[in-house]
Design a protein around this motif. Structure first.
Motif, PDB file in Angstrom:
ATOM      1  N   ASN A  20       0.837  -1.209   0.000  1.00 44.30           N
ATOM      2  CA  ASN A  20       0.000   0.000   0.000  1.00 44.30           C
ATOM      3  C   ASN A  20       0.869   1.255   0.000  1.00 44.30           C
ATOM      4  O   ASN A  20       0.577   2.226  -0.708  1.00 44.30           O
ATOM      5  N   GLU A  24       0.889   4.329  -2.490  1.00 40.09           N
ATOM      6  CA  GLU A  24       0.614   5.700  -2.017  1.00 40.09           C
ATOM      7  C   GLU A  24       1.719   6.669  -2.448  1.00 40.09           C
ATOM      8  O   GLU A  24       1.435   7.810  -2.827  1.00 40.09           O
ATOM      9  N   GLY A  76     -10.956  -2.999   2.371  1.00 37.09           N
ATOM     10  CA  GLY A  76     -10.821  -1.538   2.312  1.00 37.09           C
ATOM     11  C   GLY A  76      -9.698  -1.124   1.364  1.00 37.09           C
ATOM     12  O   GLY A  76      -9.828  -0.153   0.606  1.00 37.09           O
ATOM     13  N   ALA A  77      -8.605  -1.883   1.383  1.00 37.19           N
ATOM     14  CA  ALA A  77      -7.479  -1.542   0.497  1.00 37.19           C
ATOM     15  C   ALA A  77      -7.838  -1.842  -0.960  1.00 37.19           C
ATOM     16  O   ALA A  77      -7.491  -1.069  -1.861  1.00 37.19           O
ATOM     17  N   ARG A  80      -9.876   0.930  -2.048  1.00 40.08           N
ATOM     18  CA  ARG A  80      -9.082   2.148  -2.189  1.00 40.08           C
ATOM     19  C   ARG A  80      -8.305   2.150  -3.531  1.00 40.08           C
ATOM     20  O   ARG A  80      -8.224   3.151  -4.216  1.00 40.08           O
ATOM     21  N   HIS A  81      -7.769   0.993  -3.911  1.00 37.53           N
ATOM     22  CA  HIS A  81      -6.987   0.945  -5.153  1.00 37.53           C
ATOM     23  C   HIS A  81      -7.851   0.570  -6.363  1.00 37.53           C
ATOM     24  O   HIS A  81      -7.344   0.452  -7.473  1.00 37.53           O
ATOM     25  N   PHE A 128      -2.771   0.636   7.424  1.00 37.12           N
ATOM     26  CA  PHE A 128      -2.822   0.343   5.986  1.00 37.12           C
ATOM     27  C   PHE A 128      -1.469   0.582   5.335  1.00 37.12           C
ATOM     28  O   PHE A 128      -1.087  -0.096   4.395  1.00 37.12           O
ATOM     29  N   THR A 129      -0.795   1.630   5.820  1.00 34.55           N
ATOM     30  CA  THR A 129       0.480   2.021   5.210  1.00 34.55           C
ATOM     31  C   THR A 129       1.513   2.198   6.323  1.00 34.55           C
ATOM     32  O   THR A 129       1.166   2.142   7.500  1.00 34.55           O
ATOM     33  N   GLU A 134      -0.476   8.461   8.566  1.00 34.94           N
ATOM     34  CA  GLU A 134      -1.565   7.568   8.997  1.00 34.94           C
ATOM     35  C   GLU A 134      -1.509   7.389  10.513  1.00 34.94           C
ATOM     36  O   GLU A 134      -2.538   7.396  11.183  1.00 34.94           O
ATOM     37  N   TYR A 205      -8.801   5.150   2.306  1.00 32.75           N
ATOM     38  CA  TYR A 205      -9.003   3.824   2.921  1.00 32.75           C
ATOM     39  C   TYR A 205     -10.285   3.769   3.752  1.00 32.75           C
ATOM     40  O   TYR A 205     -10.664   2.709   4.221  1.00 32.75           O
TER      41      TYR A 205
END
Ligand code: HEM
Length: 377
Positions: A20, A24, A76-77, A80-81, A128-129, A134, A205
């Motif tokens: 992730n 990002e 969720g990821a 997001r992508h 997530f990252t 975050e 996210y």
């Protein structure tokens, strides 16, 4: 021996966060929320989909709120992508739905999974990252949630003591300092969080995503009972108000399971404002007056913390950058799904209720608070 859930957890904490983060950094370098159609980037995205799917396929049929969060991080990821076909994600949907149904909650990860149900040992907690932004976001939000919970815990103990009780004074003071902490954490967040990093790399996210074809709205730090318990117990929001009823029923499936009983209890408890007005009808004894003055300060602290959320977090970190987002991304901006203007309008109404600010079309607790203040004078 490690279980399949342990292996998924380990992957989320390591490779998943690295993949992730790599994506990002690419988005941020291009100053965009997402890059689509780049074969090299698509390979990284697809690695997330396939590695996560392989680990989820091995899971035992365990029902745990924590596992719902793990699978939710993955979904969720993917959202997001903007990757993962329904066929690829079906095993994850099945786990999420099974746990959601068993526990009576929405089958997605919510802010509780990222803050209060996120075990940290030597490795730290799940994110997530690996971006520092975050952590800034999660930690100050989590601290503010804990402070709201401290205020709610203090207030919910007052009804059995009565508003004239010296012990109630101690609890009101606790609630007041807890709400001042909420404001302090919100202020630190506003100071330390980078607007672009939040908008481009963290916020996405938290979006709505589909599970088995049903859309579940995104995560936010409000998905705990505490803030609503405070509203109801103070008497600033009323459970008979259709607007506020909508807020409560919309939120219910997104609360962690143990938040449901205290919220129900707050709905059947006499508000403190009503109790103060009843008891203070005659000249007030000193203890009751001292408690009433403290109560008014608690209300002011609640109003200030929430006004800050509205004017110094929602507006600069969401509303302003959204004005510069490309038209193609406009409908995808909020955590909840409705257009941003509708979300902001609803948050503004909550801010006015909490601040007891009457305006055309909105009658708040202002008159009752003024009456109590006059009796204290
Ligand atoms: C950059 C920081 C933040 C932003 C941009 C932000 C934005 C938002 C938005 C847009 C919503 C509505 C969710 C939706 O329906 O889309 C929301 C809800 C909420 N947020 Fe935040 N928020 C932030 C930080 C915080 C913090 C630190 C707290 C403290 C615990 C908090 C507490 C709440 C609460 C309680 C709600 C639920 C609505 C309510 O009852 O007022 N937020 N937030």
């Amino acid at each position: 021996m490690s279980t399949a859930a342990d292996r998924l957890d380990h992957w989320i904490r390591t490779r998943f966060a690295d993949l992730n983060t790599e994506l990002e950094q690419r988005y941020f370098a291009a100053h965009t929320e997402i890059l689509l159609g780049d074969p090299e980037i698509d390979r990284v995205k697809h690695t997330i989909v396939t590695q996560g799917a392989a680990l989820i396929a091995e899971l035992d049929p365990v029902t745990s709120y924590d596992l719902l969060g793990l699978v939710g991080f993955y979904l969720g990821a993917c959202r997001r992508h903007e990757v993962g076909s329904p066929a690829e994600l079906t095993p994850a949907y099945a786990v999420a739905n099974r746990i959601g149904l068993a526990l009576g909650v929405a089958p997605r990860y919510v802010f509780a999974h990222q803050s209060l149900y996120n075990l940290a040992g030597r490795e730290g907690y799940r994110t997530f990252t690996t971006l520092p932004d975050e952590r800034i976001f999660i930690e100050y939000n989590g601290l503010a949630v804990l402070a709201y919970q401290r205020a709610a815990t203090a207030l919910r103990r007052i009804p059995t003591l009565g508003v004239g009780n010296p012990l109630a004074g101690y609890l009101l003071e606790d609630a007041r300092t807890a709400l001042l902490d909420v404001l302090r954490f919100n202020q630190s967040l506003a100071k330390e969080l980078d607007v672009d990093r939040f908008f481009l790399n963290i916020r996405p996210y938290f979006k709505s995503y589909r599970v088995n074809g049903i859309e579940y709205r995104g995560a936010n730090a409000g998905d705990f009972a505490a803030v609503n318990e405070i509203d109801l117990l103070l008497g600033l929001c009323r459970q008979e108000d259709p607007f506020y009823q909508r807020v409560l029923s919309e939120k219910a499936p997104y609360l962690p399971p143990e938040d449901q009983p205290p919220l129900r209890a707050a709905m059947t408890t006499e508000p403190l404002l009503t109790a103060f007005l009843r008891e203070s009808a005659e000249p007030m004894p000193p203890q009751l007056r001292a408690n009433a003055e403290l109560f008014l300060e608690v209300c002011r602290a609640h109003a200030a913390a929430y006004a800050f959320h509205h004017h110094r977090l929602v507006k600069p970190f969401l509303e302003v950058p959204a004005q510069h987002a490309p038209p193609s991304r406009q409908e995808d901006l909020t955590a909840s799904g409705p257009p941003l203007s509708v979300v902001i309008e609803s948050l503004a109404r909550l801010a006015d209720l909490r601040a007891a600010r009457d305006r055309p079309g909105l009658t708040t607790a202002r008159a009752a608070l003024d009456q109590l203040r006059d009796r204290c004078a």
